[in-house]
Design a protein around this motif. Sequence first.
Motif, short mmCIF file in Angstrom:
data_model
loop_
_atom_site.label_atom_id
_atom_site.label_comp_id
_atom_site.label_asym_id
_atom_site.label_seq_id
_atom_site.Cartn_x
_atom_site.Cartn_y
_atom_site.Cartn_z
N SER A 34 0.79 -1.22 0.00
CA SER A 34 0.00 0.00 0.00
C SER A 34 0.83 1.27 0.00
CB SER A 34 -0.94 0.01 1.22
OG SER A 34 -0.19 -0.07 2.41
N SER A 35 2.15 1.15 0.12
CA SER A 35 2.97 2.34 0.21
C SER A 35 3.50 2.76 -1.16
CB SER A 35 4.16 2.08 1.15
OG SER A 35 5.06 1.16 0.56
N GLU A 36 3.99 3.98 -1.22
CA GLU A 36 4.56 4.47 -2.46
C GLU A 36 5.83 3.71 -2.83
OE1 GLU A 36 3.04 6.56 -4.52
OE2 GLU A 36 1.43 6.36 -3.05
N SER A 37 6.57 3.22 -1.83
CA SER A 37 7.75 2.42 -2.13
C SER A 37 7.36 1.10 -2.79
CB SER A 37 8.57 2.16 -0.86
OG SER A 37 7.82 1.42 0.09
N ASP A 38 6.21 0.54 -2.37
CA ASP A 38 5.72 -0.67 -3.02
C ASP A 38 5.45 -0.42 -4.50
OD1 ASP A 38 5.76 -2.22 -0.70
OD2 ASP A 38 3.74 -1.60 -0.12
N ILE A 39 4.82 0.71 -4.79
CA ILE A 39 4.50 1.06 -6.18
C ILE A 39 5.78 1.28 -6.98
CG2 ILE A 39 3.36 2.72 -7.67
CD1 ILE A 39 1.48 0.86 -6.09
N ARG A 40 6.77 1.90 -6.37
CA ARG A 40 8.04 2.10 -7.09
C ARG A 40 8.69 0.76 -7.41
NH1 ARG A 40 8.51 6.56 -3.47
NH2 ARG A 40 9.77 5.32 -2.01
N GLN A 41 8.56 -0.21 -6.51
CA GLN A 41 9.10 -1.53 -6.77
C GLN A 41 8.34 -2.21 -7.92
OE1 GLN A 41 11.75 -3.41 -5.59
NE2 GLN A 41 12.38 -1.40 -4.84
N ILE A 42 7.03 -2.02 -7.93
CA ILE A 42 6.23 -2.59 -9.01
C ILE A 42 6.69 -2.06 -10.37
CG2 ILE A 42 3.91 -2.46 -10.05
CD1 ILE A 42 2.76 -2.89 -7.27
N VAL A 43 6.94 -0.76 -10.44
CA VAL A 43 7.36 -0.15 -11.70
C VAL A 43 8.65 -0.78 -12.22
CG1 VAL A 43 8.13 1.99 -12.81
CG2 VAL A 43 6.16 2.02 -11.25
N THR A 44 9.59 -1.07 -11.31
CA THR A 44 10.88 -1.63 -11.74
C THR A 44 10.73 -3.04 -12.29
OG1 THR A 44 11.42 -2.59 -9.56
CG2 THR A 44 12.06 -0.29 -9.96
N ARG A 45 9.61 -3.71 -12.03
CA ARG A 45 9.40 -5.08 -12.49
C ARG A 45 8.51 -5.14 -13.73
NH1 ARG A 45 8.14 -6.50 -6.27
NH2 ARG A 45 10.29 -6.56 -5.51
N LEU A 46 8.19 -4.00 -14.29
CA LEU A 46 7.35 -3.94 -15.49
C LEU A 46 8.17 -3.53 -16.70
CD1 LEU A 46 4.25 -2.11 -13.97
CD2 LEU A 46 4.35 -4.52 -14.64
N PRO A 87 -10.39 7.18 -18.65
CA PRO A 87 -8.96 7.01 -18.94
C PRO A 87 -8.07 8.03 -18.24
CG PRO A 87 -10.27 6.74 -20.93
CD PRO A 87 -11.21 7.22 -19.87
N GLU A 88 -8.60 9.25 -18.02
CA GLU A 88 -7.80 10.29 -17.36
C GLU A 88 -7.53 9.96 -15.90
OE1 GLU A 88 -11.41 12.11 -18.53
OE2 GLU A 88 -10.58 10.46 -19.72
N ASP A 89 -8.30 9.01 -15.34
CA ASP A 89 -8.11 8.63 -13.93
C ASP A 89 -7.03 7.57 -13.76
OD1 ASP A 89 -10.19 10.34 -13.44
OD2 ASP A 89 -11.67 8.79 -13.02
N ALA A 90 -6.43 7.14 -14.87
CA ALA A 90 -5.44 6.06 -14.83
C ALA A 90 -4.04 6.58 -15.14
CB ALA A 90 -5.82 4.96 -15.82
N GLN A 91 -3.08 6.10 -14.39
CA GLN A 91 -1.66 6.36 -14.65
C GLN A 91 -1.00 5.03 -14.99
OE1 GLN A 91 0.57 7.71 -11.25
NE2 GLN A 91 2.54 7.48 -12.29
N VAL A 92 -0.64 4.87 -16.26
CA VAL A 92 -0.03 3.61 -16.70
C VAL A 92 1.38 3.49 -16.11
CG1 VAL A 92 0.77 2.29 -18.69
CG2 VAL A 92 -1.41 3.51 -18.79
N LEU A 93 1.63 2.37 -15.43
CA LEU A 93 2.94 2.12 -14.82
C LEU A 93 3.87 1.35 -15.75
CD1 LEU A 93 1.85 1.03 -11.21
CD2 LEU A 93 2.49 3.32 -12.01
N GLY A 94 3.30 0.50 -16.58
CA GLY A 94 4.11 -0.31 -17.49
C GLY A 94 3.32 -1.51 -17.97
N THR A 136 5.69 -12.26 -10.63
CA THR A 136 6.75 -11.47 -11.26
C THR A 136 6.73 -10.00 -10.89
OG1 THR A 136 5.45 -11.02 -13.26
CG2 THR A 136 6.77 -13.03 -13.25
N VAL A 137 5.58 -9.49 -10.46
CA VAL A 137 5.46 -8.06 -10.21
C VAL A 137 5.26 -7.76 -8.73
CG1 VAL A 137 4.21 -5.95 -10.77
CG2 VAL A 137 4.56 -7.70 -12.54
N LEU A 138 4.32 -8.43 -8.09
CA LEU A 138 4.05 -8.14 -6.69
C LEU A 138 5.12 -8.74 -5.78
CD1 LEU A 138 0.18 -8.66 -6.46
CD2 LEU A 138 1.45 -6.55 -6.88
N ALA A 139 5.37 -10.03 -5.94
CA ALA A 139 6.32 -10.71 -5.07
C ALA A 139 7.76 -10.60 -5.59
CB ALA A 139 5.93 -12.17 -4.91
#
Length: 209
Positions: free
Chosen positions: A2-14, A105-112, A200-203
Amino acid sequence: MSSESDIRQIVTRLLPAPEPMPDAGDLVADFVLEELGNEPPVPAAVLIALVRRGSGYNVLYTRRSGGLRKHSGQVAFPGGRIDPEDHDAAYAALREANEEVALYPEDAQVLGYMPYYYTGTNYFITPVVAIVEPRAPFIPNPGEVDAVFEVPLDMLVQEASYQTFRVVHRGQKRESWQIDFEGHRIWGITANLTRRFRDTVLAGDGHVA
């Protein structure tokens, strides 16, 4: 998750861009339920929407309308075919999500993007991962969707949330992952994609590069 660091980790795996389609002869289908003909693979995109809520993030799913000709009543991610006029896979996934559940669509931020997924029904699927901060409730389009629901991301990362779904089709046994949540049974392609997203992305058990 739930944290922003979690999201940053997700981005690196996409992946930063969708994978190109390889030669048809190099594609191997998962969860085959029917014989594939000689038709070229159909490009498609699905949206793995991480919906930001007060307590964290949820993943958005739909239950397809019982009146549809194919896969009626099954749980799916928002998405569908990539039309010739679509700019890319992300555009197609967000367009379909808007048509199916009124996601702006404007409510979405594509991460990868995740690596492609080739189905036994001859669809070449590009999974598009995005954060969604909805301005309004999701509303199912009755012509396509019977219900829309969200599964907590914290549940999907847990190994215990996954069981095995078994089916016998034309005398052959087939298996996929299965996830049960509040009366909804997720199986087949959608469950397999969810499990791949988990691994591959969450874990971060796999490698996306």
